[in-house]
Design a protein around this motif. Structure first.
Motif, PDB file in Angstrom:
ATOM      1  N   TYR A   1      44.067  35.945  44.991  1.00 46.42           N
ATOM      2  CA  TYR A   1      44.403  34.673  44.328  1.00 46.42           C
ATOM      3  C   TYR A   1      44.916  34.901  42.912  1.00 46.42           C
ATOM      4  O   TYR A   1      45.710  34.126  42.392  1.00 46.42           O
ATOM      5  CB  TYR A   1      43.162  33.770  44.227  1.00 46.42           C
ATOM      6  CG  TYR A   1      42.827  33.013  45.486  1.00 46.42           C
ATOM      7  CD1 TYR A   1      43.550  33.213  46.658  1.00 46.42           C
ATOM      8  CD2 TYR A   1      41.786  32.097  45.500  1.00 46.42           C
ATOM      9  CE1 TYR A   1      43.219  32.517  47.804  1.00 46.42           C
ATOM     10  CE2 TYR A   1      41.455  31.399  46.644  1.00 46.42           C
ATOM     11  CZ  TYR A   1      42.174  31.621  47.795  1.00 46.42           C
ATOM     12  OH  TYR A   1      41.850  30.937  48.921  1.00 46.42           O
TER      13      TYR A   1
ATOM     14  N   ARG B   1      48.474  34.686  42.553  1.00 42.85           N
ATOM     15  CA  ARG B   1      49.167  33.529  43.111  1.00 42.85           C
ATOM     16  C   ARG B   1      48.982  32.331  42.211  1.00 42.85           C
ATOM     17  O   ARG B   1      48.140  32.316  41.317  1.00 42.85           O
ATOM     18  CB  ARG B   1      48.624  33.230  44.526  1.00 42.85           C
ATOM     19  CG  ARG B   1      48.917  34.339  45.498  1.00 42.85           C
ATOM     20  CD  ARG B   1      48.139  34.182  46.772  1.00 42.85           C
ATOM     21  NE  ARG B   1      48.514  32.965  47.500  1.00 42.85           N
ATOM     22  CZ  ARG B   1      47.907  32.567  48.596  1.00 42.85           C
ATOM     23  NH1 ARG B   1      46.901  33.270  49.094  1.00 42.85           N
ATOM     24  NH2 ARG B   1      48.279  31.472  49.216  1.00 42.85           N
ATOM     25  N   ASN B   2      49.769  31.343  42.480  1.00 42.41           N
ATOM     26  CA  ASN B   2      49.698  30.107  41.722  1.00 42.41           C
ATOM     27  C   ASN B   2      49.030  29.077  42.623  1.00 42.41           C
ATOM     28  O   ASN B   2      49.669  28.480  43.464  1.00 42.41           O
ATOM     29  CB  ASN B   2      51.124  29.695  41.338  1.00 42.41           C
ATOM     30  CG  ASN B   2      51.209  28.212  41.043  1.00 42.41           C
ATOM     31  OD1 ASN B   2      50.264  27.642  40.529  1.00 42.41           O
ATOM     32  ND2 ASN B   2      52.344  27.619  41.373  1.00 42.41           N
TER      33      ASN B   2
ATOM     34  N   GLY C   1      44.144  29.931  40.820  1.00 41.13           N
ATOM     35  CA  GLY C   1      44.849  31.179  40.544  1.00 41.13           C
ATOM     36  C   GLY C   1      44.408  31.762  39.216  1.00 41.13           C
ATOM     37  O   GLY C   1      44.015  32.922  39.131  1.00 41.13           O
TER      38      GLY C   1
END
Ligand SMILES: Nc1ncnc2c1ncn2[C@@H]1O[C@H](COP(=O)(O)OP(=O)(O)O)[C@@H](O)[C@H]1O
Ligand SMILES: [Mg+2]
Lengths: 288, 280, 358
Positions: A29, A32-33, A257
């Motif tokens: 995570y 990631r956004n 995130g």
């Protein structure tokens, strides 16, 4: 020999499914956004979260607070725990009762410890601000939890109160495993009380002390409960440590995130800490 | 302590004096909690820092017990902690038994994994667990908390159970196996009855662990209907108009099961701590 | 009742080889004692027979049936542990009846069998007691009772007497033997105590470092040891070992210690090239004074006495030696005393391998 696997498999599978797998996912995570309420989010953003982290003043402040929080909690817990253990290590009338009473805080659930202390620090119903004011320690009987300069000390007090028995019990157990004969032999050899402490108690206790302090450090650094309960990291992130910052980011910001990036940073810091310890240990072993 | 009677007197006074300080420090916060919970509303704020309550009343306890929300939180907590205690103790007893009695390939790694999960900051799994549990219907559900708490308790409970099994001679189940029992039967009929105190202590540890947990309870179960006691209390404390009296009465009630447990398992504390080593 | 056959059994714990190829046949009804110093692998061998450990290789047969893959409960054997391993939460009667209960024997039948075994062992009055309320000797009996009740094909004992005091041990030794005489069941009895082995065994199996050194009746091992280990292990006080020289002469093999003549063997013995040998002679076979055999002179060092007998420590050409005698002697340190040695009491060993020279 399939039996041992049969016995340990259920426990292991559950632990793997709810901690190991999420740890891996959690680290992913970080790259990631992910916004909880935004279905369009979720794309890979590379190191963006970490770049933001480096610019985030709150994070750096939380890092500084983590050190203060961990060092003060563990330091005082250890100091008081050692004093207690030494005093409880000899028989005296009333020892069992006193011991049970002194160990009681350890049994109190953390959230209640936190709430209890925030009430004690609250001038509306708690005596502590009034006493501090009367002693001249404060200019007015205010709640330190809402003072950005001192808010972190509220959870620290609570943490010391709560964690001291842990050290006391552990050290007491170690003390009681020292054979009595050794003290008697030393006394016959003419060693005084202080000398006995220096030449018998300390060397015997040292391994337990080192291990307990090191492990406890990790545990305390990882535990945001008291802070979450007492200040939620406030006011304005002033009492945030990294672990509580992760939680508030996830809980309030819903920015998964970024929260994961902060958590990953925390893991990295702990790994560095662990490697440092191992390196120091190796160096010390090498010197022998 | 040696020395002349006078020196001895001084030493003993010092000894008890310092211990008394510790005792007061340990008890005072709890005393305050109880005191406020017993102070009626009309004198709560006017005499807020008096050491003794002017009058005592149980009105706050009545308020709490009359408040259906608190009863619900209490019920949720009892279910979650109770099931967690039973489930984690059962699973941990099985794996602790394996660690105590068998040398097997991978054992080293399994112990390693369990230790590492104890050292890892739990906050890192908060977001993934939330995302995993959501689609499975395990958020806002007592089941979700039970699964998490059971998993988090297992490593510690396993080491604890292992230490209890280690204290029981291996010959006992060997004798039973020679007498005609399968290993499982020997475990149930011979070993388990002897480990009962240990099993009870482990359940106690797991129960209190689950009873006091707040991070996951806050994040996963935000709906009032599935809130546990800690969450209920914390949310209550952040409302606009705080009623301290009932809150502290609720706090005292939350303390009761834990204190009972504490005095029951006092003699296992040391074992629990050495087995857990890192947990408190 | 059944024979036990062990064929080329090996057992390794990781890199450590504990049993290094054991072959042993125990006849039906025999009382075999497995003796050796602690750590030599006796318990391991017993546990392999019981099925508590799996052999790394080799075969184990009980009553002609191969049992390697059977769990302990299907091998029909009983075992008495050193720690007795009584079930602490069960009373004496339930301890003894547990195996029958597992076999779903009717209650009345269990009571009858347990009662009979209890009577045989003098446990009638103790049926309701828990193990912690029993003395060491009583616990020992309950452990025996638990084994008897099963009426197994074979009994295995792992140092069952070593937690008892000396007097109790002597008595139990006798009782176990009597029990074996009554029941006639095949028994394997492990001990590190050679006196137990000598007094109890039909046949002794002497073991060292995971290898069987010699199998035979007690007197065979005593009179005719196969190697230095057995010679030194069996008998108390232990056999004297002197390093000496052997030279073949006209009248036989002449032995000398430190250059001084020791005795001459008439029988033919294979002597190593360089003539170096280890001379073994039992302390009780040396006579003080001039007697029938050859005479050597030694210097007295110290006398230990138990009242019934004495052990005289002497110095023979710089080597220590013990003499066992029932005479009461007044000796001063350094006093020269003549020793009579009978050549037929002397055993020769190879100093290199420890094997017997014949
Ligand atoms: N489970 C085990 N794991 C590793 N080594 C073992 C194990 N059991 C026994 N050993 C080793 O095997 C050797 C023989 O043990 P044991 O059979 O108990 O000896 P004895 O009964 O003759 O005293 C010892 O050196 C012991 O350390
Ligand atoms: Mg043994």
């Amino acid at each position: 020999m399939f039996e041992p696997y049969l016995y340990s498999a259920p426990a292991l599978l559950l632990v793997a499914a709810t901690t190991l797998v999420p740890i891996v996912i959690g680290i992913s995570y970080a790259f990631r956004n992910i916004m909880l309420l935004d279905p369009t989010s979720g794309g890979f953003v590379g190191l963006d979260n970490f770049r933001e982290l480096l610019r985030d003043a709150s994070f750096w402040n939380a890092l500084k607070n983590t050190v203060v929080w961990t060092a003060s909690c563990v330091g005082f817990q250890f100091l008081f725990g050692l004093i207690l253990a030494l005093m409880l290590n000899r028989p005296f009338p009333g020892r069992a009762l006193i011991q049970a009473t002194i160990f009681l805080p350890w049994a109190i659930p953390t959230f209640l410890v936190g709430m209890n202390w925030s009430w004690l620090l609250n001038p509306a119903i708690g005596p502590l601000p009034h006493w501090a004011y009367a002693l001249g320690l404060m200019n007015a009987p205010d709640n330190i939890l809402s003072d950005p300069d001192y808010a972190l000390w509220g959870p620290i007090f609570a943490g010391i109160w709560w964690g001291t028995p842990f050290f006391a019990i552990t050290l007491l157990a170690a003390l009681q495993s020292i054979p009595r004969e050794i003290y008697e032999a030393a006394e016959i050899d003419g060693a005084g009380g202080l000398e006995r402490f220096r030449s018998i108690t300390l060397p015997f206790l040292a391994p337990t002390m080192v291990i307990t302090v090191l492990l406890r450090t990790i545990w305390v650094a990882n535990s945001p409960e008291l802070i979450v309960v007492m200040t939620k990291g406030g006011p304005a992130d002033a009492s945030q440590i990294v672990a509580s910052y992760v939680f508030t980011q996830a809980y309030q910001g819903l920015n998964f995130g970024y929260a994961s990036a902060v958590a990953t940073a925390l893991v990295l810091l702990l790994l560095i800490y662990a490697f440092l310890l191992i390196a120091i240990r190796q160096a010390m072993l090498g010197r022998r | 302590m040696r020395g002349s009677p006078r020196v001895r007197l001084v030493k003993w006074s010092l000894h008890y004096g310092v211990l008394l300080l510790f005792v007061v420090a340990a008890l005072f916060p709890l005393y305050w909690l109880v005191k406020i919970s017993l102070t009626p509303n009309d004198s709560l704020y006017t005499h807020s820092i008096d050491l003794w309550p002017a009058t005592i009343s149980l009105e706050h306890y009545a308020t709490v017990i009359g408040n259906s929300d608190f009863l619900l939180f209490f019920r949720n907590s009892v279910i979650v902690s109770g099931v967690t205690a039973i489930a984690s103790t059962l699973l941990a007893a099985a794996s602790g038994y394996a660690f105590s009695r068998f040398v097997f390939r991978g054992r080293y790694w399994i112990v390693g994994v369990m230790l590492v999960t104890q050292m890892f900051p739990l906050v890192i799994v908060i977001t993934p667990i939330f995302s995993i549990f959501g689609p499975l219907g395990l958020t806002n559900s007592l089941m979700g908390l039970i699964i998490i708490y059971t998993a988090f308790n297992i490593p510690f409970a396993t080491f604890l159970m292992q230490s209890f099994f280690d204290g029981i001679p291996k010959e006992l189940e060997e004798a039973a196996m020679i007498d005609g029992a399968t290993r499982f039967k020997a475990l149930l009929q011979i070993i388990a009855p002897l480990t009962l105190p240990g099993i009870a202590a482990t359940m106690g540890f797991c129960f209190t662990g689950a009873w006091g947990e707040i991070l996951f309870a806050l994040l996963l179960n935000s709906a009032a209907s599935t809130s546990t006691f800690p969450v209920g209390l914390l949310l209550y404390s952040t409302r606009a108009t705080i009623e301290f009296g009932p809150m502290m009465a609720a706090g005292v009630l939350a303390l009761l099961p834990v204190c009972i447990f504490f005095f029951l398992i006092q003699r296992y504390l040391v074992q629990g701590l050495t087995a857990g080593a890192v947990k408190g | 009742m059944a024979s036990i056959d062990i064929k080329n059994v090996r057992k390794d714990f990781g890199p450590v080889s504990v049993l290094k190829g054991v072959d042993l046949a125990i006849a039906s009804g025999e009382f075999a004692v497995l003796v050796g110093p602690s750590g030599c692998g006796k318990s391991t061998l017993l546990r392999l027979i019981a099925g508590l450990e799996d052999a790394s290789s080799g075969e184990i047969h009980i009553g002609g049936r191969r049992v390697d893959d059977l769990p302990p409960r299907d091998r029909d054997i009983a075992m008495v542990f050193q720690s007795y391993a009584l079930y602490p939460h069960m009373n004496v009667r339930d301890n003894m009846g547990y195996s029958l209960r597992l076999k779903r024997t009717p209650q009345a039948r269990i009571a009858e069998i347990v009662g009979r075994a209890g009577a045989k062992l003098g446990l009638e009055a103790l049926g309701e007691r828990k193990p912690r309320e029993l003395s060491g000797g009583q616990r020992q009996r309950v452990a025996m009772g638990r084994a008897i009740v099963r009426n197994p094909k074979a009994f295995l004992f792992d140092e069952p007497l070593s937690n008892l005091d000396a007097r109790m041990r002597e008595q139990m030794r006798f009782e176990i033997r009597k029990l074996h005489r009554d029941l006639g069941a095949t028994s394997v009895y492990v001990t590190h105590d050679q006196i137990e082995a000598m007094t109890m065994a039909d046949r002794i199996v002497a073991m060292n470092a995971g290898i069987i050194q010699q199998v035979g009746t007690p007197l065979e091992l005593y009179d005719d040891p196969a190697n230095v280990f057995v010679a030194g292990f069996i008998g108390s006080p232990a056999m004297n070992f002197l390093s000496g020289e052997a030279r073949r002469g006209e009248t036989g093999v002449a032995l000398s210690v430190g250059g001084k003549a020791f005795c001459t063997l008439s029988q033919a013995v294979a002597v190593p090239e360089d003539g170096r040998v280890t001379i073994g002679i039992r302390p009780e076979r040396i006579r003080i004074g001039v007697g029938a055999g050859q005479v050597v002179e030694a210097a007295a060092d110290l006398v230990e006495t138990t009242g019934a007998a004495s052990v005289v420590h002497v110095d023979l050409a710089g080597q220590a030696m013990k003499i066992f005698t029932t005479e009461r002697l007044q000796l001063t340190q350094g006093q020269r005393i003549p020793l009579a040695i009978d050549a037929k009491d002397v055993c020769l060993f190879d100093p290199a391998g420890g094997g017997r020279l014949r």
